[in-house]
Scaffold this motif. Structure first.
Motif, PDB file in Angstrom:
ATOM      1  N   VAL A  47       1.009  -1.207  -0.113  1.00  0.00           N
ATOM      2  CA  VAL A  47       0.134  -0.040  -0.159  1.00  0.00           C
ATOM      3  C   VAL A  47       0.558   1.363  -0.067  1.00  0.00           C
ATOM      4  O   VAL A  47       0.550   2.333  -0.617  1.00  0.00           O
ATOM      5  CB  VAL A  47      -1.000  -0.032   1.184  1.00  0.00           C
ATOM      6  CG1 VAL A  47      -1.375   1.351   1.565  1.00  0.00           C
ATOM      7  CG2 VAL A  47      -2.157  -0.883   1.070  1.00  0.00           C
ATOM      8  N   LYS A  67      -2.435   4.481  -7.495  1.00  0.00           N
ATOM      9  CA  LYS A  67      -1.996   4.965  -6.310  1.00  0.00           C
ATOM     10  C   LYS A  67      -1.905   6.567  -6.426  1.00  0.00           C
ATOM     11  O   LYS A  67      -2.516   7.302  -5.488  1.00  0.00           O
ATOM     12  CB  LYS A  67      -0.710   4.528  -6.016  1.00  0.00           C
ATOM     13  CG  LYS A  67      -0.635   2.810  -5.541  1.00  0.00           C
ATOM     14  CD  LYS A  67       0.530   2.585  -5.192  1.00  0.00           C
ATOM     15  CE  LYS A  67       0.489   1.194  -4.846  1.00  0.00           C
ATOM     16  NZ  LYS A  67       1.821   0.473  -4.382  1.00  0.00           N
ATOM     17  N   VAL A  78     -10.278   9.027   2.709  1.00  0.00           N
ATOM     18  CA  VAL A  78      -9.627   7.723   3.158  1.00  0.00           C
ATOM     19  C   VAL A  78     -10.118   6.836   2.057  1.00  0.00           C
ATOM     20  O   VAL A  78      -9.182   6.046   1.332  1.00  0.00           O
ATOM     21  CB  VAL A  78     -10.163   7.116   4.665  1.00  0.00           C
ATOM     22  CG1 VAL A  78      -9.803   5.647   4.629  1.00  0.00           C
ATOM     23  CG2 VAL A  78      -9.661   8.140   5.607  1.00  0.00           C
ATOM     24  N   TRP A 135      -8.078   7.535  -1.339  1.00  0.00           N
ATOM     25  CA  TRP A 135      -6.506   7.172  -1.389  1.00  0.00           C
ATOM     26  C   TRP A 135      -6.693   5.571  -1.059  1.00  0.00           C
ATOM     27  O   TRP A 135      -5.657   4.826  -1.913  1.00  0.00           O
ATOM     28  CB  TRP A 135      -5.838   7.811  -0.182  1.00  0.00           C
ATOM     29  CG  TRP A 135      -4.434   7.078   0.093  1.00  0.00           C
ATOM     30  CD1 TRP A 135      -3.344   7.351  -0.480  1.00  0.00           C
ATOM     31  CD2 TRP A 135      -3.934   6.148   1.149  1.00  0.00           C
ATOM     32  NE1 TRP A 135      -2.351   6.411  -0.134  1.00  0.00           N
ATOM     33  CE2 TRP A 135      -2.867   5.722   1.099  1.00  0.00           C
ATOM     34  CE3 TRP A 135      -4.846   5.698   2.125  1.00  0.00           C
ATOM     35  CZ2 TRP A 135      -2.202   5.083   1.835  1.00  0.00           C
ATOM     36  CZ3 TRP A 135      -4.191   4.825   3.106  1.00  0.00           C
ATOM     37  CH2 TRP A 135      -2.774   4.223   2.985  1.00  0.00           C
ATOM     38  N   LEU A 136      -7.304   4.945  -0.112  1.00  0.00           N
ATOM     39  CA  LEU A 136      -7.134   3.431   0.243  1.00  0.00           C
ATOM     40  C   LEU A 136      -7.508   2.654  -0.854  1.00  0.00           C
ATOM     41  O   LEU A 136      -7.068   1.513  -1.498  1.00  0.00           O
ATOM     42  CB  LEU A 136      -7.541   3.108   1.642  1.00  0.00           C
ATOM     43  CG  LEU A 136      -7.503   1.708   2.101  1.00  0.00           C
ATOM     44  CD1 LEU A 136      -5.818   1.450   2.029  1.00  0.00           C
ATOM     45  CD2 LEU A 136      -8.073   1.582   3.551  1.00  0.00           C
ATOM     46  N   THR A 145      -5.755   2.661  -4.103  1.00  0.00           N
ATOM     47  CA  THR A 145      -4.324   1.916  -3.918  1.00  0.00           C
ATOM     48  C   THR A 145      -4.598   0.304  -3.834  1.00  0.00           C
ATOM     49  O   THR A 145      -3.864  -0.426  -4.470  1.00  0.00           O
ATOM     50  CB  THR A 145      -3.764   2.241  -2.685  1.00  0.00           C
ATOM     51  OG1 THR A 145      -3.307   3.611  -2.447  1.00  0.00           O
ATOM     52  CG2 THR A 145      -2.357   1.543  -2.074  1.00  0.00           C
ATOM     53  N   CYS A 176     -13.303   6.481  -4.079  1.00  0.00           N
ATOM     54  CA  CYS A 176     -12.647   5.858  -4.969  1.00  0.00           C
ATOM     55  C   CYS A 176     -12.822   5.492  -6.352  1.00  0.00           C
ATOM     56  O   CYS A 176     -12.339   5.018  -7.336  1.00  0.00           O
ATOM     57  CB  CYS A 176     -12.172   4.550  -4.111  1.00  0.00           C
ATOM     58  SG  CYS A 176     -13.418   3.376  -4.165  1.00  0.00           S
TER      59      CYS A 176
END
Length: 457
Positions: free
Chosen positions: A20, A168, A322, A325-326, A329, A376
């Protein structure tokens, strides 16, 4: 399209955690890791700041509306929609032209910083308006100048990065959307509390001044650090060997470098399936997300204070940060369709709660906040476009511009029918709007999965 896979069982929890945060793989040569670091500092720093102030500005209108603008200009309700219509009309009309311009190497370095200077001037001007018509005109101009920021940055990212690198960085950049929106809420609350009456101006006008103060320095930074595309005139921090390596990486990833611009780009693009699936998917994304940004109107209807109205919705944007990004990724590690499906399921659940409406207030808060998981979906979708259409630079620019054009063209008029501000079916109840949003969330998921399946076949 997804980098390392967890299906082979080789990536345990500790390996996943390392992956990550692994932006500079150890198997890359030192020169390539150094190049990636330079690109991250230049492209991501400018793009993140640029995107941050764009969404700070875009959210200011909604926050200003509930923080005194409505009362000061004696508005009756639907003017908030009309302000958005002015902005998005200009935003739509100038998408494809500006995206095709940004695909030209000689212009790619300078276009975004120049336009940011212009919208910074318009942002300052919004603090001096004396009636709603002046604000309509300024929102139209801001829409013109902000048109290429979103899709144009995705195009730039897809011109330097590929594979897991791209996913990413796209997710990290996109979180500035939510960050700008969230900070706007806190700034408006602070401006309303501390700056009301200062200089003879209400607090909501001060937010535009603060936004302008952020915008101009960001534009000046862009003139120095933004590198454009690999074929653009070389930026001062890149050596000749850096540029050669960047072009070698592009060739290795089978990303086609910019070619001659001609009308043939329209002919060949319309013959392929990409534009049809991606444009329809993005239109569904725009329409499904429209009501999720108006938690502040629900809080106002529930009788919360102005400070609470500006601060409570920021939790949604924190979750969005969050997720952006997460989730993006993880889409570089797991199959992207899996991450996309999880986020879609959360949004469908929240929309179903809004359709039912008469639920406990605590569950209503959960539903509003779960919309943040959609953070996302947009960067994954655009990274997928960059990945699938990497064999034609001009087609890629045209598709991204068309996605924004058609997506936001629907937002110009559909909200007036499905998401009116006033009336018995108005905000935030939206008896017709929430069921429509549920359908759009579902069709968005279908469109994304269809693109993956068609590409693989």
């Amino acid at each position: 399209m997804s980098g390392k896979s967890l299906k082979d069982g080789k990536l345990g929890p500790w390996g996943l955690l390392k992956e990550v945060f692994n932006w500079y793989p150890s198997d890359y040569p030192a020169s390539e890791r150094k190049l990636l670091f330079k690109l991250d500092l230049s492209i991501l720093v400018f793009a993140c700041l640029c995107f941050f102030v764009k969404y700070l500005d875009q959210t200011n209108i909604s926050n200003a509306y509930v923080s005194g603008l409505k009362e000061d200009f004696h508005l009756n309700g639907d003017q908030l929609n009309y302000l958005n219509v002015c902005y998005y009309t200009a935003y739509v009309v100038f998408q494809v032209p500006t995206l095709l311009l940004i695909s030209r190497p000689q212009l790619a370095r300078w276009l975004l910083p120049t336009l940011e200077i212009l919208w910074g001037i318009c942002t300052f001007a919004q603090s001096r308006v004396t009636d709603i018509n002046q604000l309509y005109a300024l929102r139209f101009l801001v829409g013109i100048f902000e048109a290429p920021v979103f899709a144009g940055t995705h195009f730039i990212l897809g011109s330097w990065y590929s594979g897991p690198e791209l996913f990413k960085r796209a997710g990290t950049w996109f979180l500035c959307n939510a960050l700008g929106t969230m900070v706007s809420g806190y700034l408006q609350a602070a401006a309303y509390t501390n700056l009301s009456g200062v200089g003879g101006m209400p607090g909501w006008k001060w937010l535009f001044i603060i936004d302008g103060i952020f915008t101009i320095p960001v534009a000046l930074i862009g003139f120095f650090v933004f590198p454009g595309v690999p074929d653009s005139p070389r930026a001062f921090f890149l050596t000749e060997s850096d540029v050669d390596l960047a072009k070698e990486r592009v060739q290795r990833a089978n990303i086609r470098r910019p070619g001659k611009m001609s009308l043939d780009v329209f002919k060949r693009t319309l013959k392929r399936w990409h534009i049809w699936v991606f444009v329809l998917s993005y239109a569904c994304m725009i329409l499904s997300s429209y009501p999720t940004a108006y938690m502040n109107l629900w809080l106002e209807a529930e009788g919360y204070s102005v400070t609470q109205i500006n601060k409570l919705p920021t939790v949604t944007y924190a979750i969005n940060i969050v997720a952006s990004w997460l989730g993006t990724t993880l889409a570089a590690i797991y199959p992207s369709w899996l991450i996309y499906s999880i986020a879609s399921l959360c949004c469908l659940f929240s929309t179903l709660c809004m359709i039912i409406w008469n639920i406990p207030k605590g569950l209503k808060f959960v539903a509003w906040y779960l919309f943040g998981t959609a953070g996302c979906t947009s960067p994954i979708l655009y990274s997928t476009v960059n990945t699938i259409v990497k064999d034609d630079s001009e087609e890629r620019a045209l598709i991204m511009g068309a996605m924004m054009t058609f997506g936001y063209s629907f937002e110009i008029w559909v909200p007036l029918l499905l998401f009116p501000t006033a009336g018995p079916d108005g905000a935030p109840r939206w008896r017709k709007g929430w069921p429509a949003a549920f359908a759009f969330f579902f069709l968005l998921w279908v469109g994304f999965i269809s693109a993956i399946v068609i590409h693989r076949r």
